[in-house]
Design a protein around this motif. Structure first.
Motif, PDB file in Angstrom:
ATOM      1  N   THR A 109      -9.084   2.098  13.344  1.00 30.92           N
ATOM      2  CA  THR A 109      -8.771   0.886  12.592  1.00 30.92           C
ATOM      3  C   THR A 109      -8.221   1.289  11.242  1.00 30.92           C
ATOM      4  O   THR A 109      -8.843   2.095  10.532  1.00 30.92           O
ATOM      5  CB  THR A 109     -10.016  -0.004  12.387  1.00 30.92           C
ATOM      6  OG1 THR A 109     -10.691  -0.169  13.623  1.00 30.92           O
ATOM      7  CG2 THR A 109      -9.608  -1.364  11.831  1.00 30.92           C
ATOM      8  N   ALA A 110      -7.063   0.759  10.900  1.00 37.43           N
ATOM      9  CA  ALA A 110      -6.454   0.994   9.585  1.00 37.43           C
ATOM     10  C   ALA A 110      -6.638  -0.270   8.752  1.00 37.43           C
ATOM     11  O   ALA A 110      -6.080  -1.319   9.081  1.00 37.43           O
ATOM     12  CB  ALA A 110      -4.975   1.335   9.731  1.00 37.43           C
ATOM     13  N   PHE A 111      -7.415  -0.161   7.683  1.00 40.38           N
ATOM     14  CA  PHE A 111      -7.744  -1.320   6.849  1.00 40.38           C
ATOM     15  C   PHE A 111      -6.803  -1.472   5.649  1.00 40.38           C
ATOM     16  O   PHE A 111      -6.862  -2.483   4.962  1.00 40.38           O
ATOM     17  CB  PHE A 111      -9.187  -1.201   6.341  1.00 40.38           C
ATOM     18  CG  PHE A 111     -10.223  -1.296   7.427  1.00 40.38           C
ATOM     19  CD1 PHE A 111     -10.738  -2.522   7.819  1.00 40.38           C
ATOM     20  CD2 PHE A 111     -10.693  -0.160   8.064  1.00 40.38           C
ATOM     21  CE1 PHE A 111     -11.696  -2.616   8.813  1.00 40.38           C
ATOM     22  CE2 PHE A 111     -11.654  -0.241   9.062  1.00 40.38           C
ATOM     23  CZ  PHE A 111     -12.157  -1.470   9.438  1.00 40.38           C
ATOM     24  N   GLU A 112      -5.962  -0.470   5.395  1.00 45.21           N
ATOM     25  CA  GLU A 112      -5.131  -0.487   4.193  1.00 45.21           C
ATOM     26  C   GLU A 112      -3.651  -0.376   4.572  1.00 45.21           C
ATOM     27  O   GLU A 112      -2.986   0.593   4.239  1.00 45.21           O
ATOM     28  CB  GLU A 112      -5.551   0.643   3.252  1.00 45.21           C
ATOM     29  CG  GLU A 112      -7.006   0.531   2.795  1.00 45.21           C
ATOM     30  CD  GLU A 112      -7.458   1.701   1.938  1.00 45.21           C
ATOM     31  OE1 GLU A 112      -6.615   2.580   1.618  1.00 45.21           O
ATOM     32  OE2 GLU A 112      -8.654   1.759   1.594  1.00 45.21           O
ATOM     33  N   LEU A 113      -3.154  -1.372   5.269  1.00 40.84           N
ATOM     34  CA  LEU A 113      -1.755  -1.386   5.683  1.00 40.84           C
ATOM     35  C   LEU A 113      -1.027  -2.502   4.945  1.00 40.84           C
ATOM     36  O   LEU A 113      -1.432  -3.661   4.990  1.00 40.84           O
ATOM     37  CB  LEU A 113      -1.659  -1.608   7.195  1.00 40.84           C
ATOM     38  CG  LEU A 113      -0.236  -1.757   7.765  1.00 40.84           C
ATOM     39  CD1 LEU A 113       0.595  -0.510   7.503  1.00 40.84           C
ATOM     40  CD2 LEU A 113      -0.298  -2.054   9.264  1.00 40.84           C
ATOM     41  N   SER A 114       0.051  -2.135   4.260  1.00 41.02           N
ATOM     42  CA  SER A 114       0.846  -3.114   3.527  1.00 41.02           C
ATOM     43  C   SER A 114       2.294  -2.659   3.485  1.00 41.02           C
ATOM     44  O   SER A 114       2.586  -1.461   3.528  1.00 41.02           O
ATOM     45  CB  SER A 114       0.303  -3.286   2.097  1.00 41.02           C
ATOM     46  OG  SER A 114       1.034  -4.269   1.397  1.00 41.02           O
ATOM     47  N   TRP A 115       3.208  -3.625   3.425  1.00 39.07           N
ATOM     48  CA  TRP A 115       4.635  -3.354   3.321  1.00 39.07           C
ATOM     49  C   TRP A 115       5.291  -4.529   2.606  1.00 39.07           C
ATOM     50  O   TRP A 115       4.630  -5.513   2.247  1.00 39.07           O
ATOM     51  CB  TRP A 115       5.244  -3.136   4.711  1.00 39.07           C
ATOM     52  CG  TRP A 115       5.234  -4.353   5.591  1.00 39.07           C
ATOM     53  CD1 TRP A 115       6.220  -5.287   5.747  1.00 39.07           C
ATOM     54  CD2 TRP A 115       4.153  -4.801   6.433  1.00 39.07           C
ATOM     55  NE1 TRP A 115       5.840  -6.274   6.626  1.00 39.07           N
ATOM     56  CE2 TRP A 115       4.572  -5.993   7.060  1.00 39.07           C
ATOM     57  CE3 TRP A 115       2.877  -4.308   6.708  1.00 39.07           C
ATOM     58  CZ2 TRP A 115       3.768  -6.698   7.952  1.00 39.07           C
ATOM     59  CZ3 TRP A 115       2.078  -5.003   7.598  1.00 39.07           C
ATOM     60  CH2 TRP A 115       2.513  -6.192   8.208  1.00 39.07           C
ATOM     61  N   LEU A 116       6.580  -4.464   2.392  1.00 39.09           N
ATOM     62  CA  LEU A 116       7.334  -5.558   1.780  1.00 39.09           C
ATOM     63  C   LEU A 116       8.174  -6.242   2.839  1.00 39.09           C
ATOM     64  O   LEU A 116       8.753  -5.584   3.713  1.00 39.09           O
ATOM     65  CB  LEU A 116       8.249  -5.023   0.678  1.00 39.09           C
ATOM     66  CG  LEU A 116       7.593  -4.228  -0.455  1.00 39.09           C
ATOM     67  CD1 LEU A 116       8.662  -3.764  -1.450  1.00 39.09           C
ATOM     68  CD2 LEU A 116       6.510  -5.030  -1.155  1.00 39.09           C
ATOM     69  N   ASN A 117       8.266  -7.566   2.760  1.00 38.99           N
ATOM     70  CA  ASN A 117       9.182  -8.254   3.677  1.00 38.99           C
ATOM     71  C   ASN A 117      10.608  -8.143   3.145  1.00 38.99           C
ATOM     72  O   ASN A 117      10.855  -7.501   2.111  1.00 38.99           O
ATOM     73  CB  ASN A 117       8.749  -9.710   3.915  1.00 38.99           C
ATOM     74  CG  ASN A 117       8.917 -10.606   2.689  1.00 38.99           C
ATOM     75  OD1 ASN A 117       9.544 -10.232   1.696  1.00 38.99           O
ATOM     76  ND2 ASN A 117       8.358 -11.800   2.761  1.00 38.99           N
ATOM     77  N   ARG A 172      10.805  -2.073   2.594  1.00 35.61           N
ATOM     78  CA  ARG A 172      11.105  -3.398   3.141  1.00 35.61           C
ATOM     79  C   ARG A 172      11.331  -3.313   4.643  1.00 35.61           C
ATOM     80  O   ARG A 172      12.063  -2.443   5.120  1.00 35.61           O
ATOM     81  CB  ARG A 172      12.336  -4.000   2.451  1.00 35.61           C
ATOM     82  CG  ARG A 172      12.134  -4.222   0.959  1.00 35.61           C
ATOM     83  CD  ARG A 172      13.270  -5.023   0.352  1.00 35.61           C
ATOM     84  NE  ARG A 172      13.078  -5.164  -1.099  1.00 35.61           N
ATOM     85  CZ  ARG A 172      13.482  -6.201  -1.818  1.00 35.61           C
ATOM     86  NH1 ARG A 172      14.117  -7.213  -1.210  1.00 35.61           N
ATOM     87  NH2 ARG A 172      13.281  -6.253  -3.113  1.00 35.61           N
ATOM     88  N   PHE A 173      10.702  -4.237   5.372  1.00 38.19           N
ATOM     89  CA  PHE A 173      10.894  -4.365   6.807  1.00 38.19           C
ATOM     90  C   PHE A 173      11.264  -5.805   7.117  1.00 38.19           C
ATOM     91  O   PHE A 173      10.842  -6.732   6.418  1.00 38.19           O
ATOM     92  CB  PHE A 173       9.625  -3.971   7.576  1.00 38.19           C
ATOM     93  CG  PHE A 173       9.265  -2.515   7.445  1.00 38.19           C
ATOM     94  CD1 PHE A 173       9.800  -1.582   8.310  1.00 38.19           C
ATOM     95  CD2 PHE A 173       8.378  -2.086   6.461  1.00 38.19           C
ATOM     96  CE1 PHE A 173       9.474  -0.233   8.199  1.00 38.19           C
ATOM     97  CE2 PHE A 173       8.046  -0.747   6.346  1.00 38.19           C
ATOM     98  CZ  PHE A 173       8.596   0.188   7.211  1.00 38.19           C
ATOM     99  N   THR A 174      12.006  -5.979   8.192  1.00 40.83           N
ATOM    100  CA  THR A 174      12.460  -7.322   8.567  1.00 40.83           C
ATOM    101  C   THR A 174      11.283  -8.238   8.851  1.00 40.83           C
ATOM    102  O   THR A 174      11.235  -9.386   8.391  1.00 40.83           O
ATOM    103  CB  THR A 174      13.371  -7.244   9.799  1.00 40.83           C
ATOM    104  OG1 THR A 174      14.470  -6.374   9.505  1.00 40.83           O
ATOM    105  CG2 THR A 174      13.882  -8.622  10.184  1.00 40.83           C
ATOM    106  N   ASP A 175      10.313  -7.711   9.607  1.00 44.29           N
ATOM    107  CA  ASP A 175       9.151  -8.514   9.969  1.00 44.29           C
ATOM    108  C   ASP A 175       8.053  -7.590  10.485  1.00 44.29           C
ATOM    109  O   ASP A 175       8.224  -6.362  10.565  1.00 44.29           O
ATOM    110  CB  ASP A 175       9.512  -9.567  11.023  1.00 44.29           C
ATOM    111  CG  ASP A 175      10.226  -8.989  12.240  1.00 44.29           C
ATOM    112  OD1 ASP A 175      10.027  -7.786  12.526  1.00 44.29           O
ATOM    113  OD2 ASP A 175      10.967  -9.729  12.901  1.00 44.29           O
TER     114      ASP A 175
END
Length: 281
Positions: free
Chosen positions: A51-59, A97-100
């Motif tokens: 389980t990865a609890f610290e996943l974040s990105w930009l839209n 940045r990722f599309t979605d």
């Protein structure tokens, strides 16, 4: 045990915040499996449930997104994924940045599958499931099912793996039991940091001596080994010493660096356990 100088474990860390799949670091499973007498053909099935609890990105508009990731690494893969490298890799998504979310999931699945099978032909992909923030409250907290061995009042004096503590009633009728303990501790083989966990042993066969099994679990307290290898050692020792007809060993380790690792090994085909965290995770 030795590891490549390229591993990030135990070294000063540079935290990249732009997507970088090269941060992932494989560790071959074969050397420690060889110590257990295992070759190409494995006596178990299963997977490592992360389980990865610290996943974040930009839209696409630069707004931060967050999610949990459930990751399933097949135990037959030639490599386990070094946990610090996975933390650094996930951190590299932070300002990218990722599309979605679908693009993020596809990147994760592709990159993690490549590193798990690096040096071999891919036989099965790493599974990835993203849990969106609005669904966080649906993530359950559950204790492992089974009869707790921790209820036993006993003396302990062995703190390195001692399979000779294991025994079973081989001359009596077989039984079916699910036994658990929250007293598992092992240690990172590189940094020496403690890894705390809970373990569940499910079996059908000669009744296992519960006091000996608990002492055996406790005997990992000063052992240095990755989570995955510890569970495989437990599986092989119980199989050899207690001779069950069916056996499954499942450990849930507390998280470190925003990641928990929960190896599951079974002697017979069955569904993987649901990746539900316990209260300590």
């Amino acid at each position: 045990m030795t590891f490549s100088s390229h591993s990030p474990l135990g070294k000063p860390t540079f935290y990249a915040d732009q997507y970088n799949a090269s941060l992932l670091f494989p560790i071959a499973r074969a050397p420690q499996r060889a110590e257990l007498g295992l070759a190409v053909s494995l006596p178990f099935l299963g997977a490592d449930l992360w389980t990865a609890f610290e996943l974040s990105w930009l839209n696409a508009r630069g707004k931060p997104q967050v999610a949990l990731a459930h990751i399933t690494v097949p135990c037959e893969s030639v490599n386990l994924i070094e946990s610090k490298s996975l933390k650094l890799y996930l951190g590299s998504f932070n300002n990218t940045r990722f599309t979605d979310a679908a693009e993020v999931l596809a990147r994760l699945r592709t990159d993690l599958t490549e590193v798990a099978w690096r040096g071999a032909v891919v036989q099965s992909s790493v599974g990835v499931k993203l849990v969106a923030a609005e669904l966080f409250d649906r993530e359950p907290i559950e204790a492992l099912d089974g009869l707790s061995l921790d209820r036993l009042d006993l003396d302990c004096d062995r703190y390195t793996p001692a399979p000779e503590l294991l025994s079973s009633a081989t001359l009596e009728a077989p039984v079916s039991e699910v036994l658990t303990s929250n007293l598992l501790r092992s240690n990172c083989p590189v940094t020496g940091q403690p890894d705390w966990g809970s373990v569940q042993i499910s079996y059908f066969g000669p009744q296992i001596d519960q006091a000996g099994l608990l002492r055996y679990i406790i005997s990992f307290r000063n052992h240095q080994g990755f989570h995955e290898h510890c569970v495989e050692r437990m599986f092989m020792d119980i199989q050899a010493r207690c001779q069950p007809h069916k056996l499954a060993v499942y450990a849930r380790y507390t998280r470190r660096g925003g990641l928990d690792i929960n190896p599951f090994r079974t002697s017979y085909p069955q569904a993987l356990p649901a990746n539900h965290r316990n209260a300590r995770q």
